[in-house]
Design a protein around this motif. Structure first.
Motif, PDB file in Angstrom:
ATOM      1  N   SER A  69       0.831  -1.211   0.000  1.00  0.00           N
ATOM      2  CA  SER A  69       0.000   0.000   0.000  1.00  0.00           C
ATOM      3  C   SER A  69       0.861   1.255   0.000  1.00  0.00           C
ATOM      4  N   ARG A  70       1.956   1.219   0.775  1.00  0.00           N
ATOM      5  CA  ARG A  70       2.854   2.375   0.802  1.00  0.00           C
ATOM      6  C   ARG A  70       3.493   2.612  -0.560  1.00  0.00           C
ATOM      7  N   MET A  71       3.922   1.524  -1.212  1.00  0.00           N
ATOM      8  CA  MET A  71       4.554   1.648  -2.527  1.00  0.00           C
ATOM      9  C   MET A  71       3.586   2.200  -3.567  1.00  0.00           C
ATOM     10  N   LEU A  72       2.312   1.808  -3.459  1.00  0.00           N
ATOM     11  CA  LEU A  72       1.315   2.191  -4.458  1.00  0.00           C
ATOM     12  C   LEU A  72       0.675   3.553  -4.173  1.00  0.00           C
ATOM     13  N   ALA A  73       0.918   4.079  -2.997  1.00  0.00           N
ATOM     14  CA  ALA A  73       0.227   5.304  -2.555  1.00  0.00           C
ATOM     15  C   ALA A  73       0.275   6.452  -3.572  1.00  0.00           C
ATOM     16  N   PRO A  74       1.418   6.733  -4.222  1.00  0.00           N
ATOM     17  CA  PRO A  74       1.457   7.887  -5.135  1.00  0.00           C
ATOM     18  C   PRO A  74       0.478   7.800  -6.306  1.00  0.00           C
ATOM     19  N   GLN A  75       0.110   6.573  -6.702  1.00  0.00           N
ATOM     20  CA  GLN A  75      -0.790   6.411  -7.851  1.00  0.00           C
ATOM     21  C   GLN A  75      -2.137   5.809  -7.459  1.00  0.00           C
ATOM     22  N   ALA A  76      -2.349   5.611  -6.174  1.00  0.00           N
ATOM     23  CA  ALA A  76      -3.525   4.857  -5.706  1.00  0.00           C
ATOM     24  C   ALA A  76      -4.848   5.451  -6.159  1.00  0.00           C
ATOM     25  N   GLU A  77      -4.925   6.765  -6.252  1.00  0.00           N
ATOM     26  CA  GLU A  77      -6.192   7.424  -6.597  1.00  0.00           C
ATOM     27  C   GLU A  77      -6.312   7.726  -8.090  1.00  0.00           C
TER      28      GLU A  77
END
Length: 262
Positions: free
Chosen positions: A29-37
């Motif tokens: 989740s931390r790794m994906l956070a920048p593109q999550a939205e």
């Protein structure tokens, strides 16, 4: 009576796996956070085709598919091969010319028609009763059927399951929030002998918003590892000058071979 120490060991092992699994998900989740939205509507992809903004298309057979084709086919002939978000990939005709059958799904009617026209193939066009508004385009000369519809409305009830899947530019193109739904669909389309070749991209997602999107190796294992064996078969530095214009400083292409567990 069961040994108390044995029971304690089992409970500790279950607890360790639970904690490790939760920790792993938090890391992903931390790794994906920048593109999550990040969300792209289907209409945006169609517009790209209409405006000929298709830099993701490759005019030649993908080198990683060519290099690993023996791993995909595993000595089999007449394999049914699925192309999610197929675009106008020339890989489809290359495989059909070998005698394999190809089924693709693509939202853009322009992309599908361009494939047949640029491949010098005639085709028929039919509605798909099971998917309202969808069409299927079938080659008259080769065993190629391309469905023009939302990928998530496609299912094994339409075309059965497949002996191979080539996923170049599909998992990295879908909205990051849809990956669980995507993996569920792909797994449902895999026959018992399916060999799924997956192409992912590694880069710093804080520098570029996508698409194509960043897909960490850890998430590949999270999405498919419970029901499939996963092998990293290739990892290549594919950074080019054009990627600098995206703001990136590195780009790695990873190729996984994913097969159902026995």
């Amino acid at each position: 009576m069961l040994n108390f120490n044995f029971l304690s060991s089992v409970l500790w092992l279950v607890l360790f796996k639970t904690v490790a699994g939760s920790s792993g998900q938090r890391n992903i989740s931390r790794m994906l956070a920048p593109q999550a939205e990040r969300v792209m509507a289907l209409g945006e992809w169609e517009q790209r085709w209409q405006e000929n903004r298709t830099g993701f298309h490759q005019p030649t057979v993908h080198k990683m598919l060519e290099k690993n084709i023996d791993k995909v086919l595993a000595g089999r002939t007449g394999v049914r091969i699925f192309f999610p978000l197929c675009g106008k990939a020339v890989d489809m005709k290359w495989l059909a010319d070998m005698g394999h059958s190809v089924v693709g799904v693509e939202i853009s009617e322009n992309g599908i028609k361009q494939f047949f026209e640029e491949s010098n193939l005639t085709y028929s066009e039919e509605p798909v009763p099971a998917i309202p508004g969808a069409k299927v385009y079938k080659s008259s000369e080769k065993n190629i059927s391309l469905y023009q519809c939302d990928l998530y409305k496609f299912s094994s009830s339409i075309e059965g399951q497949f002996g191979a899947i080539w996923d170049r530019g599909s998992l990295v193109a879908i909205n990051p929030g849809d990956r669980e739904k995507y993996s569920s669909l792909i797994r449902s389309l895999m026959a018992k002998d399916c060999r799924y070749l997956l192409d992912t991209l590694l880069y710093n997602p804080e520098l570029y918003n996508g698409p194509p999107f960043f897909v960490p190796d850890e998430q590949v294992h999270s999405l498919f590892g419970n029901s499939c064996d996963i092998e990293l078969v290739d990892s290549v530095d594919t950074f080019e000058d054009r990627h600098r214009s995206w703001g990136l400083d590195y780009l790695t292409e990873n190729i996984f071979l994913i097969t159902p567990k026995e």
